[in-house]
Design a protein around this motif. Sequence first.
Motif, short mmCIF file in Angstrom:
data_model
loop_
_atom_site.label_atom_id
_atom_site.label_comp_id
_atom_site.label_asym_id
_atom_site.label_seq_id
_atom_site.Cartn_x
_atom_site.Cartn_y
_atom_site.Cartn_z
N GLY A 6 -0.15 8.51 6.13
CA GLY A 6 -0.02 8.60 4.68
C GLY A 6 0.32 10.01 4.26
O GLY A 6 0.10 10.98 4.99
N SER A 64 0.83 -1.20 0.00
CA SER A 64 0.00 0.00 0.00
C SER A 64 0.87 1.25 0.00
O SER A 64 2.05 1.22 0.37
CB SER A 64 -0.91 0.01 1.23
OG SER A 64 -0.14 0.13 2.41
N GLU A 65 0.26 2.37 -0.42
CA GLU A 65 0.98 3.64 -0.41
C GLU A 65 1.38 4.01 1.01
O GLU A 65 2.45 4.57 1.25
CB GLU A 65 0.10 4.74 -1.01
CG GLU A 65 0.74 6.12 -1.04
CD GLU A 65 1.98 6.20 -1.92
OE1 GLU A 65 2.82 7.09 -1.67
OE2 GLU A 65 2.12 5.38 -2.85
N GLN A 87 5.23 4.88 2.40
CA GLN A 87 5.64 6.04 3.19
C GLN A 87 6.33 5.61 4.48
O GLN A 87 7.31 6.21 4.92
CB GLN A 87 4.43 6.92 3.51
CG GLN A 87 3.80 7.57 2.30
CD GLN A 87 4.77 8.46 1.54
OE1 GLN A 87 5.55 9.20 2.15
NE2 GLN A 87 4.75 8.39 0.23
#
Length: 272
Positions: free
Chosen positions: A129, A15-16, A20
């Motif tokens: 995020g 996942s993004e 991060q």
Amino acid sequence: MTRTKQSVVVGVDGSESSLQAALWAAAEADRLSVPLHLIVINNDPSRDPYAKKVVADFSNRCRHAAGGIEITEEVVYGHPAEELVHRSASARLVVVGSRGQGAFRETLLGSTSAAVATHASSPVVVVPGGGTATSGPVVAGVDDSPGCRPALQYAFDAAKHRHSELVAVQALPNAYFIPGPYEHPDRDELLDLAQRGLAEQVSTFTGDYPEVAVRQVVSNIAPVQALLEAAQHAQLLVVGHRGRGGFAGLLVGSVARGVLHHAPCPVAVVPG
């Protein structure tokens, strides 16, 4: 796999949010001069090729961002939260994203992130995020509980490595607020006691960290709100919790829980 130094361990899932977290973890490993270990915990054997691709891709991106650090990568089978909590016993730090596959909306942590942050035996950093600040202070929540000392020491160390100011925040407990326009009759005395208690807590570490500038803040608003306001432009927010480690038992402080769900910056949760 044998590592001579405790690693910064980061759980990634493609996942993004976990990307991060991985990039933040790479920068932190570089600051601490320790290895970075990326791990995908895969509970579906059919997704093994994807898991290997994810960890290899994230490893390359971390190496590009912080090329001087040692990076290792791993794909294992199991339950993500349980595996990361298990790894925390030998890690310098565990890093997770705030929103993974289990997130339902912005104000909710992914189930894995929440479980790891409140059960691990090492400090855990939950990275939100989007972008994270590379300047600004380190903010630490301070109270008079036994669990505060490890969190405050972690905050001093984080400020030292970032060459940043440390803002130590102590808020009066909710029990001291009176609804309506009336102040608590002992407000001034309570504030004075809080200021003296905060100064005493901070003085325990100032001799060991002479390079860290400290600003002490005693707030008369609710603790979670006080910390979130102080952290608006912070690099890191540090809080303690009263969990016992592992999954045998847990007493999560409401302040730690509140800031984890709403903080605008990475949150370090330090076990007492």
